[in-house]
Design an enzyme around this catalytic site. Structure first.
Site, PDB file in Angstrom:
ATOM      1  N   LYS A  17     -41.987 -78.387  75.989  1.00 28.68           N
ATOM      2  CA  LYS A  17     -41.636 -79.439  76.955  1.00 28.68           C
ATOM      3  C   LYS A  17     -42.862 -79.895  77.752  1.00 28.68           C
ATOM      4  O   LYS A  17     -43.111 -81.084  77.880  1.00 28.68           O
ATOM      5  CB  LYS A  17     -40.551 -78.951  77.944  1.00 28.68           C
ATOM      6  CG  LYS A  17     -39.244 -78.551  77.290  1.00 28.68           C
ATOM      7  CD  LYS A  17     -38.185 -78.191  78.325  1.00 28.68           C
ATOM      8  CE  LYS A  17     -38.496 -76.973  79.174  1.00 28.68           C
ATOM      9  NZ  LYS A  17     -38.561 -75.696  78.429  1.00 28.68           N
ATOM     10  N   ARG A  92     -31.441 -77.658  84.718  1.00 25.67           N
ATOM     11  CA  ARG A  92     -31.258 -76.427  83.949  1.00 25.67           C
ATOM     12  C   ARG A  92     -29.839 -75.894  84.078  1.00 25.67           C
ATOM     13  O   ARG A  92     -29.498 -74.916  83.416  1.00 25.67           O
ATOM     14  CB  ARG A  92     -32.227 -75.354  84.455  1.00 25.67           C
ATOM     15  CG  ARG A  92     -33.499 -75.172  83.632  1.00 25.67           C
ATOM     16  CD  ARG A  92     -34.332 -74.152  84.342  1.00 25.67           C
ATOM     17  NE  ARG A  92     -35.341 -73.479  83.594  1.00 25.67           N
ATOM     18  CZ  ARG A  92     -36.622 -73.841  83.535  1.00 25.67           C
ATOM     19  NH1 ARG A  92     -37.021 -74.943  84.102  1.00 25.67           N
ATOM     20  NH2 ARG A  92     -37.492 -73.104  82.879  1.00 25.67           N
ATOM     21  N   ARG A 131     -49.436 -68.247  75.320  1.00 21.04           N
ATOM     22  CA  ARG A 131     -49.944 -69.521  75.858  1.00 21.04           C
ATOM     23  C   ARG A 131     -50.718 -69.362  77.164  1.00 21.04           C
ATOM     24  O   ARG A 131     -50.483 -68.427  77.926  1.00 21.04           O
ATOM     25  CB  ARG A 131     -48.800 -70.536  76.007  1.00 21.04           C
ATOM     26  CG  ARG A 131     -47.809 -70.206  77.089  1.00 21.04           C
ATOM     27  CD  ARG A 131     -46.635 -71.183  77.054  1.00 21.04           C
ATOM     28  NE  ARG A 131     -45.697 -70.891  78.118  1.00 21.04           N
ATOM     29  CZ  ARG A 131     -44.562 -71.560  78.311  1.00 21.04           C
ATOM     30  NH1 ARG A 131     -44.226 -72.551  77.510  1.00 21.04           N
ATOM     31  NH2 ARG A 131     -43.769 -71.235  79.311  1.00 21.04           N
ATOM     32  N   ARG A 165     -49.509 -67.607  82.944  1.00 19.72           N
ATOM     33  CA  ARG A 165     -48.426 -67.483  83.927  1.00 19.72           C
ATOM     34  C   ARG A 165     -47.927 -66.050  84.011  1.00 19.72           C
ATOM     35  O   ARG A 165     -47.814 -65.373  82.997  1.00 19.72           O
ATOM     36  CB  ARG A 165     -47.274 -68.410  83.543  1.00 19.72           C
ATOM     37  CG  ARG A 165     -47.531 -69.839  83.930  1.00 19.72           C
ATOM     38  CD  ARG A 165     -46.536 -70.783  83.337  1.00 19.72           C
ATOM     39  NE  ARG A 165     -45.152 -70.302  83.395  1.00 19.72           N
ATOM     40  CZ  ARG A 165     -44.115 -71.020  82.991  1.00 19.72           C
ATOM     41  NH1 ARG A 165     -44.304 -72.230  82.497  1.00 19.72           N
ATOM     42  NH2 ARG A 165     -42.898 -70.542  83.062  1.00 19.72           N
ATOM     43  N   ARG A 176     -35.377 -65.059  79.875  1.00 22.87           N
ATOM     44  CA  ARG A 176     -35.418 -66.510  80.096  1.00 22.87           C
ATOM     45  C   ARG A 176     -34.656 -67.241  78.991  1.00 22.87           C
ATOM     46  O   ARG A 176     -34.007 -68.252  79.231  1.00 22.87           O
ATOM     47  CB  ARG A 176     -36.879 -66.979  80.178  1.00 22.87           C
ATOM     48  CG  ARG A 176     -37.521 -66.550  81.499  1.00 22.87           C
ATOM     49  CD  ARG A 176     -39.024 -66.630  81.484  1.00 22.87           C
ATOM     50  NE  ARG A 176     -39.546 -67.960  81.351  1.00 22.87           N
ATOM     51  CZ  ARG A 176     -40.796 -68.232  80.957  1.00 22.87           C
ATOM     52  NH1 ARG A 176     -41.630 -67.255  80.661  1.00 22.87           N
ATOM     53  NH2 ARG A 176     -41.189 -69.469  80.862  1.00 22.87           N
TER      54      ARG A 176
END
Ligand code: AMP
Length: 222
Positions: A17, A92, A131, A165, A176
């Site tokens: 996203k 969400r 990432r 992160r 998640r």
């Protein structure tokens, strides 16, 4: 009627996203509104919302609807959003989706498309755990899928300030994904019911997905 485009990107953590929103932002002159980024900024500056969100975000659970809706409402009201927005990570939950409808009605805006980035869950843990992002310009990289030309140096701006992160680790990603399926995936039917849903296969190469998204966005904003 306010015709500034409103696009929503739906998809689990790791679906791309943020990466795709950044590309669309540049291409179509829209503003990427990532509630994750807004919350991380609130945590970093120690606002009351940031203090309330900090531990929840580290655990991988959802921050309360009220906090997120307030943050989104404030940001949407800023001048640069007048040219149109790409919502990344919001809504969400059903409550957030309904609040967004009210907010947009108040502003005389409507959703051009809710785009579901369709991916296999099994690949998401590797995507998320590998990432990292350039702290200088926000460009995203990945240990396996998008390695910078010079190790540790951003291809976009030359910065060596790469950030991972706190919640992008194998332990948190599972939770998640569970939260996504329980609370966010039902929004796919919500937007389908409104005739706003578009689906894009998001398992291929980043550039191929961008190309599909570009032509889709071109069509829904024309
Ligand atoms: P993201 O950067 O979109 O992956 O979001 C990082 C974290 O911020 C999430 O795991 C949640 O804890 C929180 N968060 C971001 N957006 C929302 C939202 N719309 N509703 C609830 N929590 C959110």
């Amino acid at each position: 009627m306010n015709t500034a485009p409103v696009l929503i990107l739906l998809g689990p953590p790791g679906a791309g996203k943020g990466t795709q929103a950044r590309k669309l932002e540049k291409q179509f002159g829209l503003v990427q509104l990532s509630t994750g980024d807004l919350l991380r900024a609130a945590v970093a500056s120690g606002t009351p919302a940031g203090k309330a969100a900090d531990a929840v975000m580290k655990s991988g659970a959802f921050v309360s609807d009220q906090i997120v809706i307030n943050i989104l409402r404030d940001r949407l009201g800023e001048a640069d959003c007048a040219s149109g927005v790409i919502l990344d990570g919001f809504p969400r939950t059903a409550i957030q989706a309904e609040a967004l409808d009210v907010l947009l009605t108040e502003r005389g805006q409507k959703i051009n498309a809710a785009i579901s980035l369709e991916v296999d869950d099994a690949a998401m843990v590797e995507r998320v755990a590998g990432r990292y992002t350039c702290g200088g310009c926000g460009e995203g990289f990945h240990d396996s899928f998008k390695i910078p030309t010079r190790a540790g140096v951003c291809d976009g701006c030359g910065s060596i300030d790469m950030k991972r992160r706190a919640d992008d680790n194998a332990e948190t990603v599972g939770g998640r994904l569970v939260a996504y399926h329980a609370q966010t995936a039902p929004l796919i039917s919500y937007y389908e019911g409104k005739g706003a849903l578009q689906r894009v296969d998001a398992m291929g190469a980043i550039d191929a997905i961008s190309a599909s998204l570009s032509s889709l966005v071109q069509g829904v904003t024309a």
